[in-house]
Motif scaffolding. Structure first.
Motif, PDB file in Angstrom:
ATOM      1  N   LEU A 191      57.000 -88.156 -27.054  1.00 39.87           N
ATOM      2  CA  LEU A 191      55.789 -87.333 -27.021  1.00 39.87           C
ATOM      3  C   LEU A 191      54.536 -88.174 -27.200  1.00 39.87           C
ATOM      4  CD1 LEU A 191      54.525 -84.479 -26.981  1.00 39.87           C
ATOM      5  CD2 LEU A 191      54.866 -84.394 -29.456  1.00 39.87           C
ATOM      6  N   PHE A 192      54.571 -89.144 -28.119  1.00 41.68           N
ATOM      7  CA  PHE A 192      53.375 -89.919 -28.436  1.00 41.68           C
ATOM      8  C   PHE A 192      53.231 -91.193 -27.604  1.00 41.68           C
ATOM      9  CE2 PHE A 192      54.007 -87.491 -32.407  1.00 41.68           C
ATOM     10  CZ  PHE A 192      52.751 -86.903 -32.509  1.00 41.68           C
ATOM     11  N   SER A 193      54.277 -91.585 -26.890  1.00 44.16           N
ATOM     12  CA  SER A 193      54.218 -92.845 -26.146  1.00 44.16           C
ATOM     13  C   SER A 193      53.189 -92.813 -25.025  1.00 44.16           C
ATOM     14  CB  SER A 193      55.594 -93.185 -25.578  1.00 44.16           C
ATOM     15  OG  SER A 193      56.007 -92.188 -24.657  1.00 44.16           O
TER      16      SER A 193
ATOM     17  N   LEU B 151      56.313 -91.850 -15.695  1.00 46.97           N
ATOM     18  CA  LEU B 151      56.463 -91.704 -14.245  1.00 46.97           C
ATOM     19  C   LEU B 151      56.271 -93.022 -13.497  1.00 46.97           C
ATOM     20  CD1 LEU B 151      54.429 -88.397 -13.706  1.00 46.97           C
ATOM     21  CD2 LEU B 151      56.900 -88.628 -13.781  1.00 46.97           C
ATOM     22  N   GLY B 152      56.408 -94.137 -14.192  1.00 47.60           N
ATOM     23  CA  GLY B 152      56.171 -95.427 -13.552  1.00 47.60           C
ATOM     24  C   GLY B 152      54.707 -95.740 -13.344  1.00 47.60           C
ATOM     25  N   VAL B 153      53.841 -94.901 -13.916  1.00 46.03           N
ATOM     26  CA  VAL B 153      52.399 -95.072 -13.705  1.00 46.03           C
ATOM     27  C   VAL B 153      51.891 -96.336 -14.393  1.00 46.03           C
ATOM     28  CG1 VAL B 153      50.131 -94.071 -14.201  1.00 46.03           C
ATOM     29  CG2 VAL B 153      51.973 -92.624 -13.326  1.00 46.03           C
ATOM     30  N   GLY B 154      52.419 -96.646 -15.574  1.00 45.04           N
ATOM     31  CA  GLY B 154      51.988 -97.852 -16.275  1.00 45.04           C
ATOM     32  C   GLY B 154      52.264 -99.095 -15.443  1.00 45.04           C
TER      33      GLY B 154
ATOM     34  N   PHE C  25      59.227 -83.440 -24.041  1.00 47.86           N
ATOM     35  CA  PHE C  25      59.583 -83.172 -25.438  1.00 47.86           C
ATOM     36  C   PHE C  25      60.141 -81.759 -25.595  1.00 47.86           C
ATOM     37  CE2 PHE C  25      58.459 -81.419 -29.607  1.00 47.86           C
ATOM     38  CZ  PHE C  25      59.160 -82.299 -30.429  1.00 47.86           C
ATOM     39  N   LEU C  26      59.505 -80.799 -24.953  1.00 43.65           N
ATOM     40  CA  LEU C  26      59.987 -79.410 -25.048  1.00 43.65           C
ATOM     41  C   LEU C  26      61.387 -79.280 -24.448  1.00 43.65           C
ATOM     42  CD1 LEU C  26      56.710 -77.467 -24.134  1.00 43.65           C
ATOM     43  CD2 LEU C  26      57.771 -77.708 -26.397  1.00 43.65           C
ATOM     44  N   ILE C  27      61.632 -79.983 -23.360  1.00 44.07           N
ATOM     45  CA  ILE C  27      62.968 -79.954 -22.764  1.00 44.07           C
ATOM     46  C   ILE C  27      63.997 -80.572 -23.708  1.00 44.07           C
ATOM     47  CG2 ILE C  27      64.384 -80.904 -20.897  1.00 44.07           C
ATOM     48  CD1 ILE C  27      61.913 -80.646 -19.089  1.00 44.07           C
TER      49      ILE C  27
ATOM     50  N   PHE D 153      46.223 -91.299 -17.855  1.00 44.96           N
ATOM     51  CA  PHE D 153      46.364 -90.882 -19.258  1.00 44.96           C
ATOM     52  C   PHE D 153      46.749 -89.414 -19.358  1.00 44.96           C
ATOM     53  CE2 PHE D 153      44.727 -89.061 -23.176  1.00 44.96           C
ATOM     54  CZ  PHE D 153      45.204 -89.944 -24.136  1.00 44.96           C
ATOM     55  N   TRP D 154      46.001 -88.540 -18.671  1.00 42.27           N
ATOM     56  CA  TRP D 154      46.266 -87.102 -18.801  1.00 42.27           C
ATOM     57  C   TRP D 154      47.559 -86.707 -18.101  1.00 42.27           C
ATOM     58  CZ3 TRP D 154      44.093 -85.237 -22.705  1.00 42.27           C
ATOM     59  CH2 TRP D 154      42.816 -85.660 -23.090  1.00 42.27           C
ATOM     60  N   ALA D 155      47.896 -87.376 -17.015  1.00 39.95           N
ATOM     61  CA  ALA D 155      49.185 -87.109 -16.373  1.00 39.95           C
ATOM     62  C   ALA D 155      50.321 -87.438 -17.332  1.00 39.95           C
ATOM     63  CB  ALA D 155      49.312 -87.939 -15.095  1.00 39.95           C
ATOM     64  N   GLY D 156      50.166 -88.539 -18.072  1.00 43.95           N
ATOM     65  CA  GLY D 156      51.185 -88.916 -19.046  1.00 43.95           C
ATOM     66  C   GLY D 156      51.301 -87.936 -20.187  1.00 43.95           C
ATOM     67  N   VAL D 157      50.165 -87.461 -20.710  1.00 43.10           N
ATOM     68  CA  VAL D 157      50.176 -86.504 -21.823  1.00 43.10           C
ATOM     69  C   VAL D 157      50.857 -85.195 -21.410  1.00 43.10           C
ATOM     70  CG1 VAL D 157      48.722 -85.052 -23.272  1.00 43.10           C
ATOM     71  CG2 VAL D 157      48.164 -87.470 -22.986  1.00 43.10           C
TER      72      VAL D 157
END
Length: 485
Positions: free
Chosen positions: A132-134, A66-69, A100-102, A89-93
């Motif tokens: 998913l893991f990034s 989401l551009g958070v990094g 990934f599900l999409i 971190f949790w927003a990204g997870v």
């Protein structure tokens, strides 16, 4: 205001360029070897299949944080708290799990239907494991970038790429085909996870702050919007060629694009990864930012121009001798795209500058303008001249990008960058390019081996540079060597 470039800034830049250059050398060496082996082992239609999958996975990849990094890097230290990192971190997870599900349930079946390629139902979900893991690595990478710790970033990137590259090469020789490239793409992200945790020592806590999320998301939403537009702008050609002309033609085009754009994107990444946090730190000193920006453009041109000239002048013998006659259709697009890269590199630092000074909204508006011009010209090019038409459309639109980028500088308060300033930093690499090209072309028409012509090209180019930039070369390399010591 004293606009003298601080010594600490020069040291940070020299250190960053040194370690990012090491990272580039290792990464591109392995990436090139893998592409070389796969191109020899696979047929164009198989290569095109990966290109089809990459269009969809690459698009979702730009949404993964989401551009958070980028927001965490751009914010000043005094404006960040621990809550910002844990919330990010949790927003990204949560976000990447949904993505990934999409990809698994919606995008993979759609891509298989769109291209009439059933294999994409399996390839795309596996490639999406990297998405998913990034998110696990996002905050760690932002922390290392913000602290300008490019030595650790280079170490992590190089080790994981070597591990993944070696295994992928073994898989390719063992007959795994396209799955060797799939594995290499996914495994680098997964292998990097423990290295990032060890490098930062940071562990996430179950902590969430709505104010912290809104703070970084407000910046990140514009960055993400710009990334989406930029991705569509740079990859719509893959989508249209794959759909209209088929996997085999897309495979040929992909090879030409990978050879040229890989160098451009990675070399730009080396400099922009270093300069983005510097622009953020120095965002109030526009005179210093101007000097930094022009040096970035000049350095990128110095490195990229001779590589692209090699493809333009010696593309035919290079393709046929290295990849084989089955890839001869890539020669003309390779030459045209090499020219487009030389134009693109002229605005190599524009995105990092706009984000660094806190203008992601302006960046997104400029992307909209470029996309509105690019899409119709690309469609016309493909319709009338196939992949060569697509390449010419890209070349034309890179020229538009240069004009738009030049205009954008006038919209940054107190940032005065004239056309004369811009052309002044290009004079030396352009003179070196003309000199080297003349020598290489003359030798080639004398029917000398293309390797000899290539050596002559690079030697003539860098000897000309050394003559024209003697003092600057000495100063630059002295700074790099002192920092490395």
């Amino acid at each position: 205001m004293d606009t003298t470039e601080p010594k600490s800034g020069r040291k940070l830049i020299a250190n960053g360029i040194l370690w990012n250059s090491v990272q580039l050398l290792v990464n591109q060496s392995f990436a090139f070897i893998i592409k070389l082996v796969l191109a020899k082992l696979l047929f164009p239609e198989q290569f095109g299949l990966i290109g089809m999958a990459a269009i969809f996975t690459g698009f979702v990849q730009i949404l993964n944080d989401l551009g958070v990094g980028a927001a965490l890097v751009q914010r000043k230290n005094e404006d960040l708290s621990e809550s910002h990192y844990h919330t990010a971190f949790w927003a990204g997870v949560i976000w990447t799990t949904g993505l990934f599900l999409i990809m698994f349930l919606v995008v993979a079946p759609f891509a298989a239907y769109f291209y009439h390629q059933p294999q994409l139902k399996t390839i795309i979900p596996v490639l999406s494991l990297g998405i998913l893991f990034s998110s696990v690595n996002m905050v760690h990478k932002a922390q290392l970038t913000k602290s300008m710790n490019f030595k650790k970033l280079a170490f992590i990137d190089n080790v994981t790429n070597i591990m993944s590259g070696l295994i992928a090469l073994v898989m390719a020789y063992a007959g795994f085909g396209v799955w060797a490239l799939v594995f290499n793409t996914v495994s680098t992200v997964i292998f990097a996870m423990p290295f990032y945790f060890k490098a930062t020592g940071w562990l996430p806590r179950f902590e969430w702050s709505n104010s912290a999320f809104n703070d970084v998301f407000g910046f990140g939403i514009y960055t993400t919007g710009s990334n989406i537009l930029n991705y569509l702008y740079n990859n719509i050609d893959y989508l249209l060629i794959g759909k209209l002309l088929g996997a085999s033609v897309l495979g040929i085009y992909t090879l030409a694009f990978v050879l040229t754009d890989t160098f451009r994107s990675r070399i730009m990444a080396v400099i922009n990864n270093v300069m983005y946090p510097i622009y953020g730190l120095k965002q109030n000193d526009t005179s210093l930012l101007k000097r930094y920006y022009l040096k970035v453009v000049q350095l990128n041109c110095v490195v990229v121009f001779p590589i692209m000239l090699f493809f333009i002048i010696l593309g035919m013998p290079f393709i046929t001798n290295i990849f084989g006659a089955k890839w001869v259709g890539a020669v003309v697009p390779l030459r045209i795209l090499a020219g487009s890269v030389m134009l693109h590199i002229l605005v190599s630092g524009n995105t990092a500058l706009l984000r660094g000074v806190g203008r992601p909204g302006l960046e997104m508006k400029l992307q909209l303008v470029k996309a509105a011009i690019f899409l119709p010209t690309l469609a016309l090019g493909i319709n009338y001249a196939g992949i060569e038409g697509a390449a010419w459309a890209i070349l034309f639109n890179k020229l538009v990008v240069v004009v738009v980028a030049q205009y954008s500088f006038s919209l940054i308060p107190d940032f005065s960058l004239t056309l004369s300033d811009f052309l002044g930093c290009l004079k030396t690499p352009l003179i070196a390019s003309l000199t080297a090209s003349a020598i290489s072309v003359a030798l080639y028409y004398l029917h000398l081996n293309y390797i000899i012509c290539a050596v002559a090209l690079f030697v003539a180019y860098f000897l000309t540079l050394r003559f024209l930039m003697k003092d600057e070369f000495k100063s630059y390399f002295k700074g790099i060597l002192n920092k490395a010591a």
